[in-house]
Design a protein around this motif. Sequence first.
Motif, PDB file in Angstrom:
ATOM      1  N   THR A 262       0.943  -1.109   0.075  1.00  0.00           N
ATOM      2  CA  THR A 262       0.160  -0.175   0.076  1.00  0.00           C
ATOM      3  C   THR A 262       0.790   1.213   0.038  1.00  0.00           C
ATOM      4  OG1 THR A 262      -1.583  -1.198   1.218  1.00  0.00           O
ATOM      5  CG2 THR A 262      -1.859   1.337   1.122  1.00  0.00           C
ATOM      6  N   HIS A 263       1.939   1.057   0.900  1.00  0.00           N
ATOM      7  CA  HIS A 263       3.014   2.329   1.086  1.00  0.00           C
ATOM      8  C   HIS A 263       3.595   2.651  -0.571  1.00  0.00           C
ATOM      9  CE1 HIS A 263       6.031   4.930   2.675  1.00  0.00           C
ATOM     10  NE2 HIS A 263       5.249   5.228   3.425  1.00  0.00           N
ATOM     11  N   VAL A 264       3.873   1.611  -1.108  1.00  0.00           N
ATOM     12  CA  VAL A 264       4.719   1.451  -2.354  1.00  0.00           C
ATOM     13  C   VAL A 264       3.726   2.055  -3.422  1.00  0.00           C
ATOM     14  CG1 VAL A 264       5.584   0.079  -4.279  1.00  0.00           C
ATOM     15  CG2 VAL A 264       6.391  -0.036  -1.907  1.00  0.00           C
ATOM     16  N   ALA A 265       2.408   1.416  -3.506  1.00  0.00           N
ATOM     17  CA  ALA A 265       1.322   1.995  -4.472  1.00  0.00           C
ATOM     18  C   ALA A 265       1.202   3.652  -4.216  1.00  0.00           C
ATOM     19  CB  ALA A 265       0.309   1.067  -4.571  1.00  0.00           C
ATOM     20  N   GLY A 266       1.092   4.069  -3.270  1.00  0.00           N
ATOM     21  CA  GLY A 266       0.795   5.424  -2.798  1.00  0.00           C
ATOM     22  C   GLY A 266       1.784   6.477  -3.403  1.00  0.00           C
ATOM     23  N   ILE A 267       3.041   5.749  -3.213  1.00  0.00           N
ATOM     24  CA  ILE A 267       4.141   6.739  -3.824  1.00  0.00           C
ATOM     25  C   ILE A 267       4.319   6.765  -5.293  1.00  0.00           C
ATOM     26  CG2 ILE A 267       6.871   6.775  -4.348  1.00  0.00           C
ATOM     27  CD1 ILE A 267       6.975   5.297  -1.402  1.00  0.00           C
TER      28      ILE A 267
ATOM     29  N   GLY B  44      -0.951  12.783   1.271  1.00  0.00           N
ATOM     30  CA  GLY B  44      -0.016  13.064   0.216  1.00  0.00           C
ATOM     31  C   GLY B  44      -0.615  12.354  -1.077  1.00  0.00           C
ATOM     32  N   VAL B  45       0.154  13.005  -2.318  1.00  0.00           N
ATOM     33  CA  VAL B  45      -0.236  12.713  -3.536  1.00  0.00           C
ATOM     34  C   VAL B  45       0.991  11.901  -4.282  1.00  0.00           C
ATOM     35  CG1 VAL B  45      -1.021  13.659  -5.794  1.00  0.00           C
ATOM     36  CG2 VAL B  45      -1.799  14.841  -3.726  1.00  0.00           C
ATOM     37  N   GLY B  46       0.690  11.216  -4.942  1.00  0.00           N
ATOM     38  CA  GLY B  46       1.605  10.308  -5.751  1.00  0.00           C
ATOM     39  C   GLY B  46       2.184  10.926  -7.012  1.00  0.00           C
TER      40      GLY B  46
ATOM     41  N   ILE C 212       9.786   8.530   4.005  1.00  0.00           N
ATOM     42  CA  ILE C 212       8.928   8.966   2.949  1.00  0.00           C
ATOM     43  C   ILE C 212       7.390   8.662   3.546  1.00  0.00           C
ATOM     44  CG2 ILE C 212       8.307   8.105   0.699  1.00  0.00           C
ATOM     45  CD1 ILE C 212      11.133   9.410   0.643  1.00  0.00           C
ATOM     46  N   TYR C 213       6.563   9.700   3.154  1.00  0.00           N
ATOM     47  CA  TYR C 213       5.272   9.631   3.572  1.00  0.00           C
ATOM     48  C   TYR C 213       4.212   9.232   2.553  1.00  0.00           C
ATOM     49  CZ  TYR C 213       0.960  11.852   5.523  1.00  0.00           C
ATOM     50  OH  TYR C 213      -0.222  11.931   6.243  1.00  0.00           O
ATOM     51  N   SER C 214       3.518   8.213   2.766  1.00  0.00           N
ATOM     52  CA  SER C 214       2.458   7.837   1.865  1.00  0.00           C
ATOM     53  C   SER C 214       1.409   6.977   2.202  1.00  0.00           C
ATOM     54  CB  SER C 214       3.442   6.597   0.762  1.00  0.00           C
ATOM     55  OG  SER C 214       2.523   6.316  -0.220  1.00  0.00           O
TER      56      SER C 214
ATOM     57  N   TYR D 102       5.232   7.089   7.462  1.00  0.00           N
ATOM     58  CA  TYR D 102       6.322   7.103   6.968  1.00  0.00           C
ATOM     59  C   TYR D 102       6.967   6.067   6.834  1.00  0.00           C
ATOM     60  CZ  TYR D 102       5.815  12.329   7.642  1.00  0.00           C
ATOM     61  OH  TYR D 102       5.438  13.605   7.776  1.00  0.00           O
ATOM     62  N   MET D 103       7.866   5.736   5.979  1.00  0.00           N
ATOM     63  CA  MET D 103       8.781   4.589   5.820  1.00  0.00           C
ATOM     64  C   MET D 103      10.074   4.637   4.842  1.00  0.00           C
ATOM     65  SD  MET D 103       5.848   1.383   5.009  1.00  0.00           S
ATOM     66  CE  MET D 103       7.237   0.197   5.378  1.00  0.00           C
ATOM     67  N   SER D 104      11.102   4.059   5.323  1.00  0.00           N
ATOM     68  CA  SER D 104      12.287   4.257   4.670  1.00  0.00           C
ATOM     69  C   SER D 104      12.681   2.762   3.938  1.00  0.00           C
ATOM     70  CB  SER D 104      13.257   4.760   5.467  1.00  0.00           C
ATOM     71  OG  SER D 104      13.072   6.057   6.067  1.00  0.00           O
ATOM     72  N   GLY D 105      13.549   3.081   2.652  1.00  0.00           N
ATOM     73  CA  GLY D 105      14.190   2.081   2.222  1.00  0.00           C
ATOM     74  C   GLY D 105      14.280   2.127   0.720  1.00  0.00           C
ATOM     75  N   THR D 106      15.004   1.383   0.124  1.00  0.00           N
ATOM     76  CA  THR D 106      15.090   1.163  -1.289  1.00  0.00           C
ATOM     77  C   THR D 106      13.703   1.003  -1.858  1.00  0.00           C
ATOM     78  OG1 THR D 106      16.115  -1.007  -1.476  1.00  0.00           O
ATOM     79  CG2 THR D 106      17.604   0.985  -1.410  1.00  0.00           C
ATOM     80  N   SER D 107      12.891   0.248  -0.924  1.00  0.00           N
ATOM     81  CA  SER D 107      11.670  -0.241  -1.547  1.00  0.00           C
ATOM     82  C   SER D 107      10.634   0.992  -1.728  1.00  0.00           C
ATOM     83  CB  SER D 107      10.960  -1.190  -0.597  1.00  0.00           C
ATOM     84  OG  SER D 107      11.487  -2.314  -0.690  1.00  0.00           O
ATOM     85  N   GLN D 108      11.227   2.133  -1.230  1.00  0.00           N
ATOM     86  CA  GLN D 108      10.228   3.418  -1.159  1.00  0.00           C
ATOM     87  C   GLN D 108      10.905   4.389  -2.489  1.00  0.00           C
ATOM     88  OE1 GLN D 108      10.748   2.141   1.901  1.00  0.00           O
ATOM     89  NE2 GLN D 108       8.275   1.768   1.472  1.00  0.00           N
ATOM     90  N   ALA D 109      12.445   4.057  -2.687  1.00  0.00           N
ATOM     91  CA  ALA D 109      13.183   4.530  -3.775  1.00  0.00           C
ATOM     92  C   ALA D 109      12.614   4.137  -5.325  1.00  0.00           C
ATOM     93  CB  ALA D 109      14.494   4.572  -3.499  1.00  0.00           C
ATOM     94  N   SER D 110      12.493   2.864  -5.104  1.00  0.00           N
ATOM     95  CA  SER D 110      12.034   2.183  -6.446  1.00  0.00           C
ATOM     96  C   SER D 110      10.803   2.795  -7.082  1.00  0.00           C
ATOM     97  CB  SER D 110      12.042   0.515  -6.413  1.00  0.00           C
ATOM     98  OG  SER D 110      11.791   0.156  -7.760  1.00  0.00           O
ATOM     99  N   PRO D 111       9.725   2.625  -6.244  1.00  0.00           N
ATOM    100  CA  PRO D 111       8.515   3.508  -6.676  1.00  0.00           C
ATOM    101  C   PRO D 111       8.369   4.765  -7.167  1.00  0.00           C
ATOM    102  CG  PRO D 111       8.192   3.029  -4.467  1.00  0.00           C
ATOM    103  CD  PRO D 111       9.369   2.335  -4.944  1.00  0.00           C
TER     104      PRO D 111
END
Length: 245
Positions: A2-7, A17-19, A137-139, A147-156
């Motif tokens: 869900t966090h990834v999709a929101g980004i 926030g807005v993607g 990263i807020y999503s 908020y979450m952190s990781g390359t899993s947030q950078a990739s999306p």
Amino acid sequence: GTHVAGIIAADDNGIGGVGIAPDAQVRGYCVFPANGGASSSDVMRAINAAVEDGNDIINMSLGSSMYSDPYAKTVDAAYQKGVAIFAASGNEDTDGYSFPAAYSGAISVGAVDQNSARASFSNYGSTVKLSFPGVHIYSTLPSGYGYMSGTSQASPAAAGTAAVILSANASIRSKSGKAKVDALLSAMKSSTTKCSSSGMGAGTTWLPGVLKIATDMTAPDAPVITINETPKSGTTYAAESINAT
């Protein structure tokens, strides 16, 4: 997920926030069972399904240190068919390989902080092609926002940026096969904010630069002031009207 999709594509609901690409169509392919990690066979099936469904971009916020030749061939097959696969470089703070990001058919994305420095956890090295924000990263979350952190947030973040570029560039969309992916990656590398650390690829794509959108404020023209005045006595004047245009 869900966090990834929101980004990538969270819509503006006036609350959170807005993607990056809120108009993008997002499909989810479940590969993680409720009580364990994903198997490479499930991931490969998901990639094939995403390609078959006509997706232009695949984001893969997952990874493993184990190489698999069938997995590598599945990623390469998607690349050959014109599907751009963005994958998290890994969170082990190493220049070692994480797959699928390190497969030649994928676009490996590392994480940077708000100062464009490598995030302390982000993998780095020769296979990393881009680096995007991945710290705090807020999503969207299943229960709201967080908020979450990781390359899993950078990739999306990279995948969402790619979606915006693809939607705006008919020349890239008109290409097919791996030439389409190569043109998209080339566009993303054409205007970037460089990471201050080595081994982080071309940096973070600067969308206004890629899309050639002016961002500087233009100063307004100086006003022209006309004063209409009538002498009252001697050299004393009183303005009857002032017009600014």
